[in-house]
Design a protein around this motif. Structure first.
Motif, PDB file in Angstrom:
ATOM      1  N   ARG A   1       5.815   9.529 -11.441  1.00 55.69           N
ATOM      2  CA  ARG A   1       6.970   8.743 -11.019  1.00 55.69           C
ATOM      3  C   ARG A   1       7.274   7.586 -11.963  1.00 55.69           C
ATOM      4  NH1 ARG A   1       8.730   7.989  -5.627  1.00 55.69           N
ATOM      5  NH2 ARG A   1       8.206   9.725  -4.226  1.00 55.69           N
ATOM      6  N   ASP A   2       8.535   7.183 -11.986  1.00 53.46           N
ATOM      7  CA  ASP A   2       8.960   5.968 -12.678  1.00 53.46           C
ATOM      8  C   ASP A   2       9.264   4.846 -11.691  1.00 53.46           C
ATOM      9  OD1 ASP A   2       8.853   7.054 -15.287  1.00 53.46           O
ATOM     10  OD2 ASP A   2      10.767   8.057 -14.942  1.00 53.46           O
ATOM     11  N   SER A   3       9.434   5.207 -10.419  1.00 48.97           N
ATOM     12  CA  SER A   3       9.706   4.226  -9.373  1.00 48.97           C
ATOM     13  C   SER A   3       8.826   4.540  -8.156  1.00 48.97           C
ATOM     14  CB  SER A   3      11.180   4.262  -8.970  1.00 48.97           C
ATOM     15  OG  SER A   3      11.434   3.377  -7.898  1.00 48.97           O
ATOM     16  N   TYR A   4       8.366   3.484  -7.490  1.00 45.55           N
ATOM     17  CA  TYR A   4       7.418   3.667  -6.379  1.00 45.55           C
ATOM     18  C   TYR A   4       7.893   3.033  -5.067  1.00 45.55           C
ATOM     19  CZ  TYR A   4       4.572   4.429 -10.537  1.00 45.55           C
ATOM     20  OH  TYR A   4       4.102   4.876 -11.738  1.00 45.55           O
ATOM     21  N   VAL A   5       9.044   2.389  -5.093  1.00 41.65           N
ATOM     22  CA  VAL A   5       9.487   1.610  -3.946  1.00 41.65           C
ATOM     23  C   VAL A   5       9.556   2.437  -2.677  1.00 41.65           C
ATOM     24  CG1 VAL A   5      11.376   0.242  -2.992  1.00 41.65           C
ATOM     25  CG2 VAL A   5      10.751  -0.016  -5.399  1.00 41.65           C
ATOM     26  N   ASP A   6      10.030   3.655  -2.775  1.00 35.82           N
ATOM     27  CA  ASP A   6      10.243   4.450  -1.562  1.00 35.82           C
ATOM     28  C   ASP A   6       8.955   4.991  -0.952  1.00 35.82           C
ATOM     29  OD1 ASP A   6      10.047   6.171  -3.827  1.00 35.82           O
ATOM     30  OD2 ASP A   6      10.791   7.833  -2.602  1.00 35.82           O
ATOM     31  N   VAL A   7       7.813   4.842  -1.625  1.00 38.50           N
ATOM     32  CA  VAL A   7       6.541   5.301  -1.039  1.00 38.50           C
ATOM     33  C   VAL A   7       5.592   4.129  -0.760  1.00 38.50           C
ATOM     34  CG1 VAL A   7       6.637   7.628  -2.010  1.00 38.50           C
ATOM     35  CG2 VAL A   7       5.607   5.757  -3.351  1.00 38.50           C
ATOM     36  N   LEU A   8       6.126   2.931  -0.789  1.00 34.18           N
ATOM     37  CA  LEU A   8       5.318   1.741  -0.515  1.00 34.18           C
ATOM     38  C   LEU A   8       5.606   1.201   0.880  1.00 34.18           C
ATOM     39  CD1 LEU A   8       5.631  -0.263  -3.871  1.00 34.18           C
ATOM     40  CD2 LEU A   8       3.711   1.142  -3.111  1.00 34.18           C
ATOM     41  N   HIS A   9       4.550   0.799   1.563  1.00 33.88           N
ATOM     42  CA  HIS A   9       4.707   0.139   2.850  1.00 33.88           C
ATOM     43  C   HIS A   9       5.100  -1.321   2.654  1.00 33.88           C
ATOM     44  CE1 HIS A   9       3.381   3.316   5.486  1.00 33.88           C
ATOM     45  NE2 HIS A   9       2.226   3.454   4.845  1.00 33.88           N
ATOM     46  N   GLU A  10       5.575  -1.939   3.721  1.00 38.33           N
ATOM     47  CA  GLU A  10       5.818  -3.380   3.706  1.00 38.33           C
ATOM     48  C   GLU A  10       4.483  -4.097   3.462  1.00 38.33           C
ATOM     49  OE1 GLU A  10       8.672  -5.320   4.064  1.00 38.33           O
ATOM     50  OE2 GLU A  10       9.635  -3.382   3.671  1.00 38.33           O
ATOM     51  N   PRO A  11       4.500  -5.222   2.732  1.00 36.44           N
ATOM     52  CA  PRO A  11       3.236  -5.903   2.414  1.00 36.44           C
ATOM     53  C   PRO A  11       2.608  -6.575   3.635  1.00 36.44           C
ATOM     54  CG  PRO A  11       5.092  -7.228   1.680  1.00 36.44           C
ATOM     55  CD  PRO A  11       5.664  -5.902   2.126  1.00 36.44           C
ATOM     56  N   HIS A  12       1.304  -6.544   3.686  1.00 30.92           N
ATOM     57  CA  HIS A  12       0.550  -7.281   4.697  1.00 30.92           C
ATOM     58  C   HIS A  12      -0.391  -8.293   4.059  1.00 30.92           C
ATOM     59  CE1 HIS A  12       1.999  -4.758   7.948  1.00 30.92           C
ATOM     60  NE2 HIS A  12       1.691  -3.685   7.232  1.00 30.92           N
TER      61      HIS A  12
ATOM     62  N   GLU B   1       0.831  -1.197   0.000  1.00 29.90           N
ATOM     63  CA  GLU B   1       0.000   0.000   0.000  1.00 29.90           C
ATOM     64  C   GLU B   1       0.868   1.250   0.000  1.00 29.90           C
ATOM     65  OE1 GLU B   1      -2.104  -0.679   3.567  1.00 29.90           O
ATOM     66  OE2 GLU B   1      -3.346  -2.294   2.742  1.00 29.90           O
ATOM     67  N   LEU B   2       0.324   2.318  -0.567  1.00 31.16           N
ATOM     68  CA  LEU B   2       1.037   3.603  -0.564  1.00 31.16           C
ATOM     69  C   LEU B   2       1.049   4.220   0.829  1.00 31.16           C
ATOM     70  CD1 LEU B   2      -0.285   5.335  -3.803  1.00 31.16           C
ATOM     71  CD2 LEU B   2       2.080   4.661  -3.371  1.00 31.16           C
ATOM     72  N   GLU B   3       2.067   4.992   1.092  1.00 34.65           N
ATOM     73  CA  GLU B   3       2.088   5.780   2.324  1.00 34.65           C
ATOM     74  C   GLU B   3       0.877   6.714   2.367  1.00 34.65           C
ATOM     75  OE1 GLU B   3       5.533   8.092   3.046  1.00 34.65           O
ATOM     76  OE2 GLU B   3       6.929   6.400   2.829  1.00 34.65           O
ATOM     77  N   GLU B   4       0.368   6.926   3.557  1.00 37.87           N
ATOM     78  CA  GLU B   4      -0.737   7.872   3.731  1.00 37.87           C
ATOM     79  C   GLU B   4      -0.147   9.242   4.052  1.00 37.87           C
ATOM     80  OE1 GLU B   4      -3.417   6.230   6.581  1.00 37.87           O
ATOM     81  OE2 GLU B   4      -3.925   4.506   5.321  1.00 37.87           O
ATOM     82  N   ASN B   5       0.450   9.818   3.030  1.00 37.15           N
ATOM     83  CA  ASN B   5       1.152  11.099   3.182  1.00 37.15           C
ATOM     84  C   ASN B   5       1.011  11.870   1.874  1.00 37.15           C
ATOM     85  OD1 ASN B   5       3.053  13.215   3.276  1.00 37.15           O
ATOM     86  ND2 ASN B   5       4.441  12.036   4.597  1.00 37.15           N
ATOM     87  N   ILE B   6       0.169  12.902   1.879  1.00 39.02           N
ATOM     88  CA  ILE B   6      -0.130  13.630   0.649  1.00 39.02           C
ATOM     89  C   ILE B   6       1.103  14.257   0.023  1.00 39.02           C
ATOM     90  CG2 ILE B   6      -0.704  15.762   1.877  1.00 39.02           C
ATOM     91  CD1 ILE B   6      -2.376  14.335  -1.321  1.00 39.02           C
ATOM     92  N   ASP B   7       2.050  14.701   0.869  1.00 36.49           N
ATOM     93  CA  ASP B   7       3.264  15.318   0.341  1.00 36.49           C
ATOM     94  C   ASP B   7       4.134  14.319  -0.413  1.00 36.49           C
ATOM     95  OD1 ASP B   7       2.666  17.866   1.359  1.00 36.49           O
ATOM     96  OD2 ASP B   7       3.507  17.354   3.318  1.00 36.49           O
ATOM     97  N   ARG B   8       4.048  13.070   0.011  1.00 37.16           N
ATOM     98  CA  ARG B   8       4.891  12.033  -0.596  1.00 37.16           C
ATOM     99  C   ARG B   8       4.265  11.432  -1.860  1.00 37.16           C
ATOM    100  NH1 ARG B   8       9.526   9.960  -0.014  1.00 37.16           N
ATOM    101  NH2 ARG B   8       9.050   7.904   0.853  1.00 37.16           N
TER     102      ARG B   8
END
Length: 377
Positions: A171-182, A157-164
């Motif tokens: 974007r071309d990459s999303y890794v840094d705004v993704l949470h660990e999977p549940h 899931e994406l971070e719950e942070n509008i600024d991020r």
């Protein structure tokens, strides 16, 4: 003259040819067809004993277990090419491992599900409906990450942070705004049932059925294979009870499938199989599956040399009842088993043998499609 047919892997066939004669002097010779050996025996040959001997020599020479063929239909058929099918209005390629079904292929999909649902009803299955996502903690309990982690597809899931995430579309990459999977996209429909009845005591042996989307990462170099799908639909039957209850249910449905394959005259077989393992320490499990006959697959030919695994029959023993801690009242040892019918694969294999013109399909299929079309007009 008697004949025993065995199917081997490509890397095992040459070794098998070298040692097969040592199994018995009653073996007169053999013919090789790709990865299949047709072993010729004298009329007075003891087939069970020679089969046992063949298994012994092949195990020694190839370090493997012989494939056990329970059903085999070798009718003569004209095969339609993969290109013809993909260029038709019936099947479309969407992306790697993703296909769409259209027009009469949709009704063909429904036809197969209707047939397999009738088998579920016949053995008293209770219909279930589950979400696509499976909790990661439940996924771990199945042991799948230990045995075959290569198939896994995690959901983040994406971070719950509008600024991020305000520029997420650019974007071309999303890794840094993704949470660990549940959660994961489940590779097996039966996992949802076991998760649902975790720690439950069922009042009696029980059977369930569900139509479930499942997902597997088959590897980036394999998506060009016909029928190699990342997302597909399973009609699942799950059996929970003592060993006799589960094995009897698996046998009843398997016999129905054999009759169905013969009725449609599909070139096919039902043979012992094993899961695909990439971890060296897990390889022994595949050999055990073959030796014990705990997994069988329905393989339907798509051309003279190739086939699709369109269904599997699995006896799990206590693997899942132990890890999910469910049991059946008054039963000392609760076991489970399942049958999975890959609906898209049945469609794809059927089209290879009967073509894209529904007017040339078997009469029972045409009649079903005709009735379905009447219902929606």
């Amino acid at each position: 003259m008697k004949i025993i047919k065995i199917t081997l892997k490509e890397e095992q066939i040459n070794a098998a040819c070298k040692v097969i004669g040592f199994a018995s002097e009653k073996i007169l010779g053999f013919d090789r067809f790709q990865n299949e050996l047709a072993i010729k025996l004298s009329d007075d040959a003891d087939i069970p004993k020679i089969t046992e001997n063949i298994k012994a020599v092949l195990k020694s020479a190839c370090n493997m277990a012989m494939v056990d063929v329970l059903y085999n239909n070798t009718s003569s058929v004209f095969y339609h090419s993969y290109d013809e099918i993909y260029e038709s209005r019936l099947v479309s390629k969407i992306s790697d491992g993703l296909i769409g079904l259209h027009n009469d292929a949709v009704f063909l999909f429904d036809y197969f599900d209707n047939i397999f649902s009738s088998y579920a009803k016949n053995v008293g299955c209770i219909e279930k409906k589950y979400p696509v996502l499976l909790p990661l903690l439940s996924y771990k309990k199945t042991g799948y990450l230990k045995r075959t982690p290569q198939y896994s597809i995690f959901c983040c899931e994406l971070e719950e942070n509008i600024d991020r995430i305000k520029d997420i579309n650019d974007r071309d990459s999303y890794v840094d705004v993704l949470h660990e999977p549940h959660n994961v996209l489940s590779p097996s429909a039966c996992f949802h049932v076991y998760d649902d009845i975790e720690k439950a005591t069922l009042p009696a042996s029980q059977s369930y059925t569900l139509k479930q989307a499942v997902f597997r990462n088959e590897g980036r170099f394999n998506w060009n294979e016909y029928g190699r799908l990342k997302s597909y639909t399973i009609r699942e039957l799950v059996f929970i009870g003592d060993q006799r209850y589960v094995r009897d249910a698996l046998l009843v449905v398997r016999k129905k499938v054999e009759h169905f394959l013969s009725e449609l005259d599909l070139v096919s077989n039902i043979q012992s199989s094993s899961d695909s393992f990439i971890l060296p320490e897990m390889g022994i499990i595949g050999k055990i599956q073959l030796i014990e006959g705990s997994k069988y697959e329905v393989k339907i030919n798509t051309n003279v040399q190739e086939s699709l695994a369109c269904a599997s029959f699995n006896f799990h023993g206590v693997s899942f009842s132990k890890s999910f801690e469910f049991k059946v009242k008054d039963i000392d040892t609760t076991v489970s088993g399942c049958i999975g019918f890959g609906l898209e694969r049945w469609v794809l294999a059927f089209l290879c043998q009967y073509g894209i013109d529904s007017k040339s399909w078997p009469s029972q299929v045409q009649e079903y499609i005709f009735r379905r079309k009447l219902e929606i007009t």
